[in-house]
Scaffold this motif. Structure first.
Motif, short mmCIF file in Angstrom:
data_model
loop_
_atom_site.label_atom_id
_atom_site.label_comp_id
_atom_site.label_asym_id
_atom_site.label_seq_id
_atom_site.Cartn_x
_atom_site.Cartn_y
_atom_site.Cartn_z
N PHE A 260 -21.72 -42.67 -19.61
CA PHE A 260 -21.26 -42.09 -18.35
C PHE A 260 -20.54 -40.76 -18.55
N ASP A 261 -19.58 -40.72 -19.46
CA ASP A 261 -18.80 -39.49 -19.67
C ASP A 261 -19.70 -38.34 -20.13
N GLU A 262 -20.68 -38.66 -20.97
CA GLU A 262 -21.61 -37.63 -21.46
C GLU A 262 -22.48 -37.11 -20.31
N ILE A 263 -22.90 -38.01 -19.42
CA ILE A 263 -23.71 -37.62 -18.26
C ILE A 263 -22.93 -36.67 -17.37
N VAL A 264 -21.69 -37.02 -17.08
CA VAL A 264 -20.86 -36.20 -16.19
C VAL A 264 -20.56 -34.85 -16.84
N MET B 229 -31.86 -48.69 -17.22
CA MET B 229 -30.70 -48.83 -18.11
C MET B 229 -29.84 -50.03 -17.70
N ARG B 230 -29.28 -50.70 -18.68
CA ARG B 230 -28.34 -51.79 -18.43
C ARG B 230 -26.95 -51.21 -18.15
N ARG B 231 -26.12 -52.01 -17.49
CA ARG B 231 -24.77 -51.55 -17.13
C ARG B 231 -24.01 -51.09 -18.37
N SER B 232 -24.14 -51.82 -19.46
CA SER B 232 -23.42 -51.46 -20.69
C SER B 232 -23.89 -50.10 -21.23
N GLU B 233 -25.20 -49.82 -21.10
CA GLU B 233 -25.74 -48.53 -21.55
C GLU B 233 -25.18 -47.39 -20.70
N ARG C 151 -20.55 -40.79 -8.81
CA ARG C 151 -20.39 -41.87 -9.79
C ARG C 151 -21.31 -43.05 -9.45
N GLU C 152 -21.30 -43.45 -8.19
CA GLU C 152 -22.13 -44.59 -7.77
C GLU C 152 -23.61 -44.27 -7.92
N ASN C 153 -23.99 -43.02 -7.63
CA ASN C 153 -25.39 -42.63 -7.78
C ASN C 153 -25.82 -42.56 -9.23
N VAL C 154 -24.91 -42.21 -10.13
CA VAL C 154 -25.24 -42.26 -11.56
C VAL C 154 -25.66 -43.67 -11.94
N TYR C 155 -24.85 -44.66 -11.54
CA TYR C 155 -25.16 -46.05 -11.88
C TYR C 155 -26.44 -46.52 -11.19
N LEU C 156 -26.62 -46.11 -9.93
CA LEU C 156 -27.82 -46.52 -9.19
C LEU C 156 -29.07 -45.93 -9.83
N ASN C 157 -29.07 -44.62 -10.09
CA ASN C 157 -30.26 -43.98 -10.64
C ASN C 157 -30.55 -44.43 -12.06
#
Length: 248
Positions: free
Chosen positions: A134-138, A125-129, A113-119
């Protein structure tokens, strides 16, 4: 096939690019000192790329073809900005997402999860994007319950699935893919190919390096063949594959 150099708004310009690496033959200060005393060479230069020039139009899907050591991955790293050319220049227009090495950019002590946001943040990408996707990525990555596990416990296949999923769910303009689709099971590879085709239909620009010539012919319309750091062919992907196979 139209000459992309004649098109008004290219995505990528590669202009007389050279890349040289220094190969060191000593592994310690002591070895270097002994070699200096004996007047032995401690390093040599290796010309990885020489005089590479071509232009890529918006929406083109290009295969970089060549045998091991030809310079394909080096060129992708130059386009992505991971490396800088020693001569010439590379210009890109738009957001570049690169899948250059398995797990590159992942921090082993952070969770999936943390690496998704980091990468995703590294990719612009902005946090809101990221929150919105996120759910689609996972879901695409098929990581499931392991999303909150530290990625140092991931297999190479899990690395690839998550890294690929992050990259293709950004608002990218240029996607660079280097052999990472060779890792993972057949159903996931088919899903990746379908997603890349979907991006191509959205006029995204693609650079693909793969030894799977069948996959390359599916994904790309144009092929550039490199041999020993020099470009020897640029044309349709089928003609490029034929040129590669002659170059044995």
């Amino acid at each position: 096939m139209p000459r992309t150099s004649d098109l008004a708004n290219p995505r990528i310009i590669i202009d007389s690019v050279d890349k040289v690496f220094t190969l060191r033959h000593t592994h310690s200060f002591k070895e270097s000192f002994v070699a200096w005393v004996k007047r032995k060479t401690t390093s040599t230069s290796f010309q990885a790329l020489e005089g590479i020039s071509f232009t890529v139009a918006e929406g083109e899907s290009v295969a970089l073809l060549g045998y091991n050591g030809s310079g394909k991955s080096t060129l992708l790293k130059l386009i992505s900005g991971v490396l800088k050319p020693d001569g010439g220049r590379i210009l890109t227009r738009g957001r570049v997402a690169g899948l250059i090495e398995v797990g590159a950019g992942f921090h082993p002590d952070l969770s999936g999860r943390e690496n998704v946001y980091l990468n995703a943040a590294i990719l612009g990408m902005r946090r809101s994007e990221i929150d919105a996707r996120f759910d689609e990525i996972v879901a695409f990555s098929e990581i499931g319950e392991f999303i909150d596990t530290e990625v140092k416990h991931y297999s190479s296949g899990m690395f690839v699935r998550l890294a690929f999923s992050v990259a293709i769910h950004t608002e990218l303009d240029i996607l660079l893919v280097d052999e990472v689709l060779a890792v993972g099971d057949a159903p996931f590879r088919e899903k990746c190919v379908a997603k890349i085709k979907e991006l191509a239909s959205q006029n995204k620009t693609m650079f693909v390096v793969s030894h799977d010539l069948g996959m390359v012919s599916q994904l790309c319309t144009r092929g550039v063949v490199i041999r020993h750091g020099r470009m020897i062919f640029d044309g349709t992907v089928d003609d490029a594959i034929a040129a590669l196979q002659k170059d044995v």
